[in-house]
Structure formats: structure tokens, C-alpha cells
Enzyme design. Structure first.
Site, PDB file in Angstrom:
ATOM      1  N   TYR A 133      -4.743  -4.388  10.840  1.00 55.19           N
ATOM      2  CA  TYR A 133      -5.232  -5.101   9.666  1.00 55.19           C
ATOM      3  C   TYR A 133      -6.699  -5.502   9.877  1.00 55.19           C
ATOM      4  O   TYR A 133      -7.185  -5.522  11.008  1.00 55.19           O
ATOM      5  CB  TYR A 133      -4.344  -6.317   9.346  1.00 55.19           C
ATOM      6  CG  TYR A 133      -4.165  -6.467   7.852  1.00 55.19           C
ATOM      7  CD1 TYR A 133      -3.465  -5.480   7.148  1.00 55.19           C
ATOM      8  CD2 TYR A 133      -4.719  -7.492   7.136  1.00 55.19           C
ATOM      9  CE1 TYR A 133      -3.325  -5.568   5.765  1.00 55.19           C
ATOM     10  CE2 TYR A 133      -4.573  -7.593   5.756  1.00 55.19           C
ATOM     11  CZ  TYR A 133      -3.874  -6.611   5.087  1.00 55.19           C
ATOM     12  OH  TYR A 133      -3.742  -6.684   3.730  1.00 55.19           O
ATOM     13  N   GLY A 163       0.125  -4.859   1.790  1.00 53.38           N
ATOM     14  CA  GLY A 163      -1.102  -5.089   1.018  1.00 53.38           C
ATOM     15  C   GLY A 163      -0.841  -5.831  -0.272  1.00 53.38           C
ATOM     16  O   GLY A 163      -1.694  -6.547  -0.784  1.00 53.38           O
ATOM     17  N   HIS A 195       0.851  -1.195   0.000  1.00 59.24           N
ATOM     18  CA  HIS A 195       0.000   0.000   0.000  1.00 59.24           C
ATOM     19  C   HIS A 195       0.890   1.249   0.000  1.00 59.24           C
ATOM     20  O   HIS A 195       1.913   1.275   0.673  1.00 59.24           O
ATOM     21  CB  HIS A 195      -0.858  -0.033   1.267  1.00 59.24           C
ATOM     22  CG  HIS A 195      -2.016   0.912   1.264  1.00 59.24           C
ATOM     23  ND1 HIS A 195      -1.861   2.274   1.262  1.00 59.24           N
ATOM     24  CD2 HIS A 195      -3.352   0.683   1.281  1.00 59.24           C
ATOM     25  CE1 HIS A 195      -3.047   2.844   1.274  1.00 59.24           C
ATOM     26  NE2 HIS A 195      -3.971   1.917   1.277  1.00 59.24           N
TER      27      HIS A 195
HETATM   28  O1  YXS Z   1      12.760   8.282  -0.896  1.00 60.40           O
HETATM   29  P1  YXS Z   1      11.992   8.342  -2.202  1.00 60.40           P
HETATM   30  O2  YXS Z   1      11.142   9.553  -2.347  1.00 60.40           O
HETATM   31  O3  YXS Z   1      12.845   8.009  -3.403  1.00 60.40           O
HETATM   32  O4  YXS Z   1      10.900   7.130  -2.125  1.00 60.40           O
HETATM   33  C1  YXS Z   1      11.365   5.820  -1.894  1.00 60.40           C
HETATM   34  C2  YXS Z   1      10.408   5.168  -0.925  1.00 60.40           C
HETATM   35  O5  YXS Z   1       9.967   6.034   0.092  1.00 60.40           O
HETATM   36  C3  YXS Z   1       9.263   4.835  -1.866  1.00 60.40           C
HETATM   37  N1  YXS Z   1       8.451   3.763  -1.314  1.00 60.40           N
HETATM   38  C4  YXS Z   1       7.175   3.890  -0.919  1.00 60.40           C
HETATM   39  N2  YXS Z   1       6.368   4.965  -0.894  1.00 60.40           N
HETATM   40  C5  YXS Z   1       5.115   4.760  -0.408  1.00 60.40           C
HETATM   41  N3  YXS Z   1       4.644   3.571   0.042  1.00 60.40           N
HETATM   42  C6  YXS Z   1       5.442   2.482   0.012  1.00 60.40           C
HETATM   43  N4  YXS Z   1       4.940   1.310   0.428  1.00 60.40           N
HETATM   44  C7  YXS Z   1       6.768   2.621  -0.478  1.00 60.40           C
HETATM   45  N5  YXS Z   1       7.827   1.778  -0.618  1.00 60.40           N
HETATM   46  C8  YXS Z   1       8.815   2.494  -1.147  1.00 60.40           C
HETATM   47  O6  YXS Z   1       9.849   4.439  -3.079  1.00 60.40           O
HETATM   48  C9  YXS Z   1      11.141   5.053  -3.203  1.00 60.40           C
HETATM   49  C10 YXS Z   1      12.186   3.971  -3.420  1.00 60.40           C
HETATM   50  O7  YXS Z   1      12.167   3.204  -2.233  1.00 60.40           O
HETATM   51  P2  YXS Z   1      13.528   2.794  -1.496  1.00 60.40           P
HETATM   52  O8  YXS Z   1      14.559   3.865  -1.694  1.00 60.40           O
HETATM   53  O9  YXS Z   1      13.191   2.418  -0.109  1.00 60.40           O
HETATM   54  O10 YXS Z   1      13.935   1.493  -2.347  1.00 60.40           O
HETATM   55  P3  YXS Z   1      14.796   0.260  -1.807  1.00 60.40           P
HETATM   56  O11 YXS Z   1      15.060  -0.581  -3.016  1.00 60.40           O
HETATM   57  O12 YXS Z   1      15.925   0.745  -0.981  1.00 60.40           O
HETATM   58  O13 YXS Z   1      13.817  -0.538  -0.815  1.00 60.40           O
HETATM   59  C11 YXS Z   1      12.657  -1.136  -1.363  1.00 60.40           C
HETATM   60  C12 YXS Z   1      11.752  -1.529  -0.175  1.00 60.40           C
HETATM   61  C13 YXS Z   1      10.416  -2.050  -0.747  1.00 60.40           C
HETATM   62  C14 YXS Z   1      12.439  -2.619   0.674  1.00 60.40           C
HETATM   63  C15 YXS Z   1      11.525  -0.291   0.690  1.00 60.40           C
HETATM   64  O14 YXS Z   1      11.087   0.772  -0.149  1.00 60.40           O
HETATM   65  C16 YXS Z   1      10.479  -0.540   1.737  1.00 60.40           C
HETATM   66  O15 YXS Z   1      10.752  -1.196   2.766  1.00 60.40           O
HETATM   67  N6  YXS Z   1       9.242  -0.072   1.447  1.00 60.40           N
HETATM   68  C17 YXS Z   1       8.129  -0.236   2.416  1.00 60.40           C
HETATM   69  C18 YXS Z   1       7.613  -1.670   2.375  1.00 60.40           C
HETATM   70  C19 YXS Z   1       6.412  -1.794   3.316  1.00 60.40           C
HETATM   71  O16 YXS Z   1       6.580  -1.809   4.546  1.00 60.40           O
HETATM   72  N7  YXS Z   1       5.221  -1.765   2.738  1.00 60.40           N
HETATM   73  C20 YXS Z   1       3.968  -1.824   3.548  1.00 60.40           C
HETATM   74  C21 YXS Z   1       3.121  -0.618   3.162  1.00 60.40           C
HETATM   75  S1  YXS Z   1       1.711  -0.503   4.222  1.00 60.40           S
HETATM   76  C22 YXS Z   1       0.692  -1.723   3.695  1.00 60.40           C
HETATM   77  O17 YXS Z   1       0.914  -2.332   2.657  1.00 60.40           O
HETATM   78  C23 YXS Z   1      -0.528  -2.067   4.493  1.00 60.40           C
HETATM   79  C24 YXS Z   1      -1.294  -0.867   4.907  1.00 60.40           C
HETATM   80  S2  YXS Z   1      -0.058  -2.997   5.915  1.00 60.40           S
HETATM   81  O18 YXS Z   1       1.016  -2.212   6.562  1.00 60.40           O
HETATM   82  O19 YXS Z   1      -1.211  -3.090   6.732  1.00 60.40           O
HETATM   83  O20 YXS Z   1       0.416  -4.274   5.406  1.00 60.40           O
END
Ligand code: YXS
Length: 262
Positions: free
Chosen positions: A141, A111, A67
Site C-alpha cells: 500500500y 481500495g 480494486h
Molecule cells: O468467478 P467470477 O468470474 O464470477 O468472478 C467473481 C469474482 O472473481 C469477482 N470479483 C472480483 N474481480 C476482480 N477484483 C475484485 N476485487 C473482485 N471481487 C470479486 O466477482 C465475481 C463474484 O465474486 P464472488 O463469486 O467471489 O462473490 P461472493 O459474493 O462469493 O464474494 C464477494 C466477495 C467480495 C467477498 C469476494 O468476491 C471477494 O473476497 N472479493 C475480493 C475482495 C478483496 O480482497 N478486494 C481487494 C482488491 S485489491 C485492492 O482493493 C487494493 C489493491 S489492496 O489490496 O491494496 O487493498
């Protein structure tokens, strides 16, 4: 191939293919992308495809970052309400009249992990990982999402994934029942298309009614109005909590969250 700006949609041999296409944001599930997925499924249903493959671009290291955290509401609104694009997209996958197959390379988060396991089958590459992350972000969740995990993984593996929020690797994903098969990166496209083709030769009417029975039976968990209201009041306390705001803000500020339990 039809391209809306966040997904690519095409049809090959009666198989629809939806490719997530927002690499700058690691295919984070924005409302715009989710609405495009819903519209694409509607178009593919009209084309009477016999199967759908949801994938990312070849060789990505992140299938989807889950998400879009920037879109999680901070104003006391349920982040996972049934009217939200993520929930509507998950429902669209479940009611689609043909099997939806997630072809996963790279890491899957939050998500997007729910979306992958809501698909009828998952084909993963050896480098695929899966994480359900509400506990890391402070998100309460919802019951329908938790039920997807219980149905797919069973209680103990589902609890481990939710309570740790940690990614599990492809071997564990196979063991937990998240993926049907692990296939080498250079063979996963051919394998997944062959699986879809095998399905496409079978009776679409029979498959449709069998898939709908799977959906009805796996969702057949009657709960009382009191139980539902109890769940919703508990969830409301969490998405109105300081910890929920701290989880989201800590991600935006690129720092570890400091949860206080309130
Ligand atoms: O810093 P900039 O502006 O370049 O942006 C970065 C990240 O902030 C952005 N980004 C996201 N923005 C919004 N929502 C996200 N879920 C998200 N994930 C990433 O994308 C740009 C590049 O990311 P970066 O620099 O971190 O890339 P990386 O290759 O070093 O790492 C990739 C990830 C996916 C490991 C890392 O971005 C990450 O841990 N992302 C968050 C993963 C996560 O926790 N997703 C859960 C979202 S919440 C959700 O799905 C539900 C509500 S729940 O939580 O209930 O499951």
C-alpha cells in the site's frame, strides 16, 4: 438520472448521488468505473451541488469488492501510482468543494475501503463491514493511503486493519471511527439524505474552505526526499516480488496464497 454503464448519477435537492452499478463484479473498482466517478464528480461540481452521496444499489451484500484485481499490473509497474484511476478518484473526492458522504450497506474491501474513509463522512448499515486487504494480496500500500487510515482511525486501529486484512463489523467500524453513524437498512437512505439536506442549507463557501483546510492539515506531513525515495524503493521491491504475483494469481485461481517472503 444519467447512466454511464458502471455508475448512476442523479441530483436531488442540491445533492448529487453516485450509485455504484456493476453488481456482476461486486462493484469492483475497475479503471472504467473509477474514471466515470471522476467525470461524475466534475459534472456535479458544475451543477454546484451542496453535497454528494456515494452509494451502491439498495440492499447489496457487497458495497464494493475493491480494486479490480484483474487490473493489478504484473509487469513491475506501481499498482497504486498517483496517476492510477483509484488514486485520482480518491483525490477527486478530497478536492471536491462540498462534503462527500459514503452511504454503505454490505461489505467494503481494499481500495473501496480507502475510498469510503476518504469521503468526508460514512453512514453505515448494521450489516456493513470494512477490510483493507493489501497484506492478503501482497500489495505494498502507499503512503497517502496509509495516511488516510491513520487520520481516520488512529495508529493502533489502522495497524490492526492493515496487518490482519480482516473485515471489521459495523460496531467496530463505529468504535474505530470509520463510520459516523450506524443506521438501520430501512432508514439509512432517509437519514443520509437528511444529513445532506442539513449541509445544503449552510454556506457552501464556508464549507468549501473548511473542507479544503481539513484536507491540507490532515495531509500536512512533510517528509524528506530521502524518506520518500526510501519508501518508493521498499514498495518497488514488493510489487516486483514473487509474493505479489502469488497474491494476485491465487485470487484468480480461487485458492489460498502461499507467500514465501520473497
Ligand atoms: O468467478 P467470477 O468470474 O464470477 O468472478 C467473481 C469474482 O472473481 C469477482 N470479483 C472480483 N474481480 C476482480 N477484483 C475484485 N476485487 C473482485 N471481487 C470479486 O466477482 C465475481 C463474484 O465474486 P464472488 O463469486 O467471489 O462473490 P461472493 O459474493 O462469493 O464474494 C464477494 C466477495 C467480495 C467477498 C469476494 O468476491 C471477494 O473476497 N472479493 C475480493 C475482495 C478483496 O480482497 N478486494 C481487494 C482488491 S485489491 C485492492 O482493493 C487494493 C489493491 S489492496 O489490496 O491494496 O487493498
Amino acid at each position: 438520472m444519467e447512466t454511464s454503464n458502471l455508475i448512476l448519477t442523479e441530483v436531488k435537492n442540491q445533492t448529487g448521488i453516485i450509485t455504484l452499478n456493476n453488481p456482476e463484479k461486486k462493484n469492483a473498482l475497475t479503471s472504467a468505473m473509477l474514471n466515470q466517478i471522476i467525470l461524475s464528480l466534475q459534472d456535479l461540481e458544475k451543477e454546484k451541488v451542496r453535497a454528494v452521496i456515494i452509494r451502491a444499489e439498495k440492499g447489496v451484500n457487497v458495497w464494493s469488492a475493491g480494486h479490480d484485481i484483474d487490473e493489478l499490473p504484473l509487469n513491475g509497474i506501481d499498482p497504486l501510482g498517483q496517476e492510477k484511476p483509484l488514486e485520482r478518484a480518491l483525490n477527486a473526492i478530497q478536492v471536491f468543494p462540498a462534503p462527500v458522504i459514503a452511504m454503505v450497506e454490505g461489505s467494503v474491501w481494499g481500495g473501496a475501503c480507502d475510498m469510503a474513509i476518504t469521503c468526508d463522512m460514512v453512514i453505515g448499515s448494521p450489516d456493513c463491514t470494512f477490510a483493507i486487504t493489501p497484506a492478503k494480496i501482497g500489495v505494498p500500500y502507499n503512503a497517502s493511503g496509509i495516511l488516510h487510515f491513520i487520520n481516520r482511525l488512529g495508529l493502533s486501529h489502522a495497524k490492526e486493519m492493515f496487518f490482519t486484512g480482516a473485515p471489521i463489523d459495523s460496531e467496530a467500524a463505529l468504535h474505530f471511527g470509520i463510520v459516523n453513524h450506524i443506521v438501520e437498512n430501512d432508514k439509512i437512505e432517509e437519514f443520509t439524505f437528511k444529513l445532506a439536506e442539513k449541509i445544503s442549507h449552510n454556506s457552501p463557501l464556508s464549507i468549501n474552505v473548511i473542507k479544503e483546510q481539513f484536507r491540507i492539515l490532515t495531509n500536512a506531513h512533510p517528509i524528506t526526499p530521502n524518506a520518500f525515495e526510501h519508501i518508493e524503493s521498499l514498495r518497488r521491491k514488493v510489487y516486483c516480488s514473487d509474493d505479489y504475483k502469488e497474491g494476485i494469481n491465487s485470487f484468480k485461481e480461487k485458492r489460498r496464497p502461499d507467500f514465501k517472503g520473497k
